[in-house]
Design an enzyme around this catalytic site. Sequence first.
Site, PDB file in Angstrom:
ATOM      1  N   GLU A   1       2.191  -1.201   8.607  1.00 51.70           N
ATOM      2  CA  GLU A   1       1.550  -1.373   7.280  1.00 51.70           C
ATOM      3  C   GLU A   1       2.419  -0.751   6.185  1.00 51.70           C
ATOM      4  O   GLU A   1       1.926  -0.040   5.295  1.00 51.70           O
ATOM      5  CB  GLU A   1       0.146  -0.761   7.286  1.00 51.70           C
ATOM      6  CG  GLU A   1      -0.794  -1.371   8.311  1.00 51.70           C
ATOM      7  CD  GLU A   1      -1.216  -2.805   7.991  1.00 51.70           C
ATOM      8  OE1 GLU A   1      -0.942  -3.276   6.864  1.00 51.70           O
ATOM      9  OE2 GLU A   1      -1.801  -3.461   8.864  1.00 51.70           O
TER      10      GLU A   1
ATOM     11  N   MET B   1      -0.528 -11.816   6.657  1.00 51.37           N
ATOM     12  CA  MET B   1      -1.523 -11.264   7.572  1.00 51.37           C
ATOM     13  C   MET B   1      -1.739 -12.246   8.725  1.00 51.37           C
ATOM     14  O   MET B   1      -1.547 -13.444   8.569  1.00 51.37           O
ATOM     15  CB  MET B   1      -2.840 -11.024   6.831  1.00 51.37           C
ATOM     16  CG  MET B   1      -2.698  -9.969   5.749  1.00 51.37           C
ATOM     17  SD  MET B   1      -4.271  -9.473   5.055  1.00 51.37           S
ATOM     18  CE  MET B   1      -5.004  -8.619   6.439  1.00 51.37           C
TER      19      MET B   1
END
Length: 220
Positions: A93, A22
Amino acid sequence: MEPVIYRADRSAGWIEVICGSMFSGKTEELIRRLRRAQIARQRIEIFKPTVDARYSDEEVVSHDENALSSIAVDSAEQIILMVGSADVVGIDEAQFFGLELLTSAQELARQGKRVIVAGLDQDYLGRPFEPIPQMMAIAEHVTKLHAICVVCGAPANHSQRLTASDERVVVGATDVYEPRCRNCFDPGLGRKISEGRTASNPEPEAGVQPPPKKIAPTIK
Ligand code: ZN
């Protein structure tokens, strides 16, 4: 770094993977590649899983609010049904789609499309997070990005979860995760926090020096 694309056969598609922890800039890199394709007047389509409703239902939005319109889908199979005549297909994602995404990406590439898959390659415990590892194996091009460790400033390869949860997927950004390098990554930290342990009140570990506390650059 964007792969050098040599396209001898105009009908041939391929798969590119953009992976990393992330805050490593995966979505920004996906958006950059798709914008370049748009400038070249290629038709683009972007898909994201409905589970990732962090910012907007219709846009792929990175943490720096650079946005492109996208289609939210429940499954990887729906991407095939909704892709239409796009030349370039972005999938953001991708870790939320599961292994089913491998079949869909292969099919899109077989149809002659450029498929760009962006997603986390590891979960909060540092385990390979399917389908990204498998996708890296079958992709023509792989780009692994790094964030910056908030503890020591080294390149960060891990997503440190800051809350106590055994769920593999906890959607969130700076309130739930922070980037950490291999040395500073602590897969059990969430549990320690729930037991009253924090980064400034760590579990005593014999022979292990705690990381320096004052170097803590903020990551945006
Ligand atoms: Zn570090």
